[in-house]
Design a protein around this motif. Sequence first.
Motif, PDB file in Angstrom:
ATOM      1  N   PHE A  24      -7.156   7.338   4.539  1.00 22.17           N
ATOM      2  CA  PHE A  24      -6.339   7.286   3.246  1.00 22.17           C
ATOM      3  C   PHE A  24      -5.131   8.049   3.124  1.00 22.17           C
ATOM      4  O   PHE A  24      -3.757   7.593   2.908  1.00 22.17           O
ATOM      5  CB  PHE A  24      -6.993   7.236   1.901  1.00 22.17           C
ATOM      6  CG  PHE A  24      -6.160   6.849   0.836  1.00 22.17           C
ATOM      7  CD1 PHE A  24      -5.799   5.588   0.658  1.00 22.17           C
ATOM      8  CD2 PHE A  24      -6.017   7.891  -0.188  1.00 22.17           C
ATOM      9  CE1 PHE A  24      -5.051   5.265  -0.499  1.00 22.17           C
ATOM     10  CE2 PHE A  24      -5.343   7.366  -1.315  1.00 22.17           C
ATOM     11  CZ  PHE A  24      -4.833   6.078  -1.550  1.00 22.17           C
ATOM     12  N   SER A  25      -5.253   9.360   3.485  1.00 23.22           N
ATOM     13  CA  SER A  25      -4.335  10.281   3.326  1.00 23.22           C
ATOM     14  C   SER A  25      -3.169  10.240   4.576  1.00 23.22           C
ATOM     15  O   SER A  25      -2.207  10.235   4.410  1.00 23.22           O
ATOM     16  CB  SER A  25      -4.702  11.869   3.257  1.00 23.22           C
ATOM     17  OG  SER A  25      -5.666  11.993   4.179  1.00 23.22           O
ATOM     18  N   ALA A  26      -3.640   9.876   5.633  1.00 20.54           N
ATOM     19  CA  ALA A  26      -2.909   9.289   6.918  1.00 20.54           C
ATOM     20  C   ALA A  26      -1.953   8.087   6.304  1.00 20.54           C
ATOM     21  O   ALA A  26      -0.826   8.140   6.676  1.00 20.54           O
ATOM     22  CB  ALA A  26      -3.599   9.056   8.072  1.00 20.54           C
ATOM     23  N   PHE A  27      -2.487   7.240   5.819  1.00 26.49           N
ATOM     24  CA  PHE A  27      -1.629   5.946   5.348  1.00 26.49           C
ATOM     25  C   PHE A  27      -0.765   6.610   4.344  1.00 26.49           C
ATOM     26  O   PHE A  27       0.630   5.910   4.262  1.00 26.49           O
ATOM     27  CB  PHE A  27      -2.644   4.890   4.568  1.00 26.49           C
ATOM     28  CG  PHE A  27      -2.159   4.221   3.592  1.00 26.49           C
ATOM     29  CD1 PHE A  27      -1.626   2.921   4.312  1.00 26.49           C
ATOM     30  CD2 PHE A  27      -2.181   3.926   2.249  1.00 26.49           C
ATOM     31  CE1 PHE A  27      -1.019   1.947   3.432  1.00 26.49           C
ATOM     32  CE2 PHE A  27      -1.667   3.037   1.378  1.00 26.49           C
ATOM     33  CZ  PHE A  27      -1.105   1.966   2.261  1.00 26.49           C
ATOM     34  N   LEU A  28      -1.067   7.237   3.366  1.00 22.96           N
ATOM     35  CA  LEU A  28      -0.134   7.947   2.576  1.00 22.96           C
ATOM     36  C   LEU A  28       1.017   8.737   2.989  1.00 22.96           C
ATOM     37  O   LEU A  28       2.411   8.320   2.867  1.00 22.96           O
ATOM     38  CB  LEU A  28      -0.782   8.972   1.341  1.00 22.96           C
ATOM     39  CG  LEU A  28      -1.557   8.084   0.134  1.00 22.96           C
ATOM     40  CD1 LEU A  28      -1.874   9.474  -0.649  1.00 22.96           C
ATOM     41  CD2 LEU A  28      -0.729   7.324  -0.326  1.00 22.96           C
ATOM     42  N   MET A  29       0.657   9.220   3.905  1.00 21.42           N
ATOM     43  CA  MET A  29       1.749   9.842   4.792  1.00 21.42           C
ATOM     44  C   MET A  29       2.632   9.069   5.556  1.00 21.42           C
ATOM     45  O   MET A  29       3.919   9.339   5.430  1.00 21.42           O
ATOM     46  CB  MET A  29       1.046  10.890   5.934  1.00 21.42           C
ATOM     47  CG  MET A  29       0.465  12.215   5.512  1.00 21.42           C
ATOM     48  SD  MET A  29       1.091  13.460   5.340  1.00 21.42           S
ATOM     49  CE  MET A  29       1.180  14.046   7.125  1.00 21.42           C
ATOM     50  N   LEU A  30       2.244   8.106   6.241  1.00 13.84           N
ATOM     51  CA  LEU A  30       3.060   7.097   6.854  1.00 13.84           C
ATOM     52  C   LEU A  30       3.863   6.124   5.711  1.00 13.84           C
ATOM     53  O   LEU A  30       5.194   6.249   6.059  1.00 13.84           O
ATOM     54  CB  LEU A  30       2.050   6.145   7.604  1.00 13.84           C
ATOM     55  CG  LEU A  30       1.514   6.509   8.876  1.00 13.84           C
ATOM     56  CD1 LEU A  30       0.600   5.295   9.321  1.00 13.84           C
ATOM     57  CD2 LEU A  30       2.783   6.904   9.911  1.00 13.84           C
ATOM     58  N   THR A  31       3.250   6.071   4.514  1.00 12.90           N
ATOM     59  CA  THR A  31       4.240   5.362   3.512  1.00 12.90           C
ATOM     60  C   THR A  31       5.284   6.214   3.216  1.00 12.90           C
ATOM     61  O   THR A  31       6.371   5.730   3.153  1.00 12.90           O
ATOM     62  CB  THR A  31       3.309   5.002   2.287  1.00 12.90           C
ATOM     63  OG1 THR A  31       1.987   4.605   2.870  1.00 12.90           O
ATOM     64  CG2 THR A  31       3.716   4.065   1.426  1.00 12.90           C
ATOM     65  N   PHE A  32       4.935   7.501   3.068  1.00  7.26           N
ATOM     66  CA  PHE A  32       6.259   8.359   2.525  1.00  7.26           C
ATOM     67  C   PHE A  32       6.896   8.637   3.493  1.00  7.26           C
ATOM     68  O   PHE A  32       8.349   8.538   3.354  1.00  7.26           O
ATOM     69  CB  PHE A  32       5.585   9.674   2.039  1.00  7.26           C
ATOM     70  CG  PHE A  32       5.116   9.860   0.693  1.00  7.26           C
ATOM     71  CD1 PHE A  32       5.655   9.274  -0.416  1.00  7.26           C
ATOM     72  CD2 PHE A  32       3.648   9.921   0.430  1.00  7.26           C
ATOM     73  CE1 PHE A  32       5.193   9.191  -1.787  1.00  7.26           C
ATOM     74  CE2 PHE A  32       3.053  10.071  -1.095  1.00  7.26           C
ATOM     75  CZ  PHE A  32       3.748   9.644  -1.997  1.00  7.26           C
ATOM     76  N   ALA A  33       6.609   8.846   4.817  1.00  5.81           N
ATOM     77  CA  ALA A  33       7.468   8.767   5.967  1.00  5.81           C
ATOM     78  C   ALA A  33       8.505   7.530   5.888  1.00  5.81           C
ATOM     79  O   ALA A  33       9.833   7.738   6.012  1.00  5.81           O
ATOM     80  CB  ALA A  33       6.704   8.981   7.104  1.00  5.81           C
ATOM     81  N   GLY A  34       7.894   6.422   5.792  1.00  7.70           N
ATOM     82  CA  GLY A  34       8.870   5.050   5.991  1.00  7.70           C
ATOM     83  C   GLY A  34       9.630   5.263   4.697  1.00  7.70           C
ATOM     84  O   GLY A  34      10.952   4.802   4.912  1.00  7.70           O
ATOM     85  N   MET A  35       9.076   5.524   3.516  1.00  5.94           N
ATOM     86  CA  MET A  35      10.207   5.376   2.309  1.00  5.94           C
ATOM     87  C   MET A  35      11.437   6.478   2.666  1.00  5.94           C
ATOM     88  O   MET A  35      12.248   6.113   2.378  1.00  5.94           O
ATOM     89  CB  MET A  35       9.410   5.939   1.062  1.00  5.94           C
ATOM     90  CG  MET A  35       8.617   4.772   0.140  1.00  5.94           C
ATOM     91  SD  MET A  35       7.496   5.337  -0.659  1.00  5.94           S
ATOM     92  CE  MET A  35       8.393   6.169  -1.979  1.00  5.94           C
ATOM     93  N   GLY A  36      10.978   7.539   3.250  1.00  9.32           N
ATOM     94  CA  GLY A  36      12.043   8.854   3.448  1.00  9.32           C
ATOM     95  C   GLY A  36      13.209   8.211   4.343  1.00  9.32           C
ATOM     96  O   GLY A  36      14.389   8.421   4.316  1.00  9.32           O
TER      97      GLY A  36
END
Length: 290
Positions: free
Chosen positions: A272-284
């Motif tokens: 889940f935290s890997a998923f969150l990281m990816l989402t934030f990176a994508g948003m960035g």
Amino acid sequence: MRNIIIAVAIIFLLPATVRAGYRQDFEKEFLTKTWAGVQMEENVCISCHASDTMKPGYREITEEWRSSWHAQNNISCEDCHGGDPKDPALAMSPQRGFVGVPTYKDVPDFCGKCHIGILASFRESGHGKALKSGGVSPSCMTQIKAGGKAPNCVTCHGSHNIQKASIDIINEQLCTKCHSYERAKIMKQALFLTEDKIGRIGKSIEALKREGIYPETDEKNLFSTQAEFRALFHTVDANIVKERTDEFTTRLDQIDNNVKATYQELKQRKNFSAFLMLTFAGMGIVISLL
Ligand code: HEC
Ligand code: HEC
Ligand code: HEC
Ligand code: HEC
Ligand code: HEC
């Protein structure tokens, strides 16, 4: 004004440097001593028994004890022998509870004041009964003639250099001192599967701890199940071990399942935290593109 600032600075800095110097001296003079930290609280049994004045053969005892599992668990001389570890003059007086060295036959009671379950199993065992009665089996005659008897706790575990126990203690060299290895081997085989399971669950718990998770209840359950199971060896009765193996298997499987579930949860959380990281990176990336 400047001079005043310098003077004030000196007043404040001077004690600091003096203190630093004292600290260095303290560290050099005190903390490098072998007994610092380890034995901050004075124990006169150890300091006197480790001193050069102690007779040869006795001095090694403190060294042996230092590397034992008991020492790591803060079980010291006076916990076994009694006496007063704070009073050099009366340390070994009976008035202060000193009981001295147990006779060969009394060793089980000596150890059993703490290892209660094991003492109970041992007393009921072929070993315990033979020790108590001084009775002999034909297979034990040669040992008896050589001055030996039934085994007590120290025969198998030692006294001062006692380490964590395992089924490796059941070996040909030790168990053939008094009888054939056949009997011993049956015990070892009966213990093996359950011991193996205990070992594997212990490793899973260690793995969780390395991830920062402490499954306290599971660890406690494993410890008490292990203690109960290991008392069984001391019956030296393979039938008792076999009869109770199913019960122990059920209990251990339950602990195993708990630990596995915790592990699964951890994995999901990581995903889940890997998923969150990816989402934030994508948003960035999207924001920076905009
Ligand atoms: C001031 C020194 C000193 C102190 C303190 C001391 N011992 Fe001893 N201890 C000795 C000497 C010396 C002997 C050997 C006597 C002999 O020659 O047989 C001995 C013998 C023993 C023995 C075996 C001999 C027996 O006859 O019972 C035990 C066990 C023992 N000490 C335990 C302890 C414990 C436990 C403490 C602390 C509570 C302690 N000692 C404190 C000097 C000391
Ligand atoms: C786990 C219990 C235990 C602890 C802890 C322990 N002892 Fe002992 N000790 C024994 C037993 C059992 C014997 C008798 C069997 C033997 O000689 O191995 C013994 C024997 C001795 C003897 C007599 C040895 C001989 O050859 O006659 C001395 C001396 C002694 N202990 C001193 C100490 C001192 C000093 C400490 C602490 C550094 C200590 N013991 C810690 C259990 C213990
Ligand atoms: C004052 C209490 C006390 C006495 C007396 C005592 N023990 Fe222990 N023993 C402990 C404690 C506490 C531990 C550490 C906790 C544990 O591992 O169970 C321990 C651990 C052990 C272990 C390792 C257990 C493991 O986890 O594998 C063995 C073997 C052992 N003791 C044997 C003995 C023998 C043999 C004697 C007598 C010579 C003895 N003990 C006397 C308290 C005691
Ligand atoms: C100091 C001698 C001695 C040592 C060492 C010894 N035994 Fe024994 N053993 C005996 C005596 C005495 C008996 C009981 C009398 C008999 O049946 O021969 C016995 C009996 C047994 C029995 C049969 C118990 C029964 O109820 O039928 C088993 C199993 C056994 N021992 C296993 C072991 C194992 C395992 C070891 C090694 C870890 C070992 N023994 C070490 C002396 C010893
Ligand atoms: C014939 C050899 C023998 C004798 C005698 C013996 N033990 Fe053991 N002990 C073992 C073996 C083997 C194990 C490991 C059993 C296992 O792994 O299932 C063990 C395990 C232990 C443990 C570890 C229990 C745990 O929870 O991990 C303790 C404590 C212990 N023994 C204390 C004692 C005491 C106290 C006595 C005397 C009353 C004694 N033993 C007598 C062979 C012996």
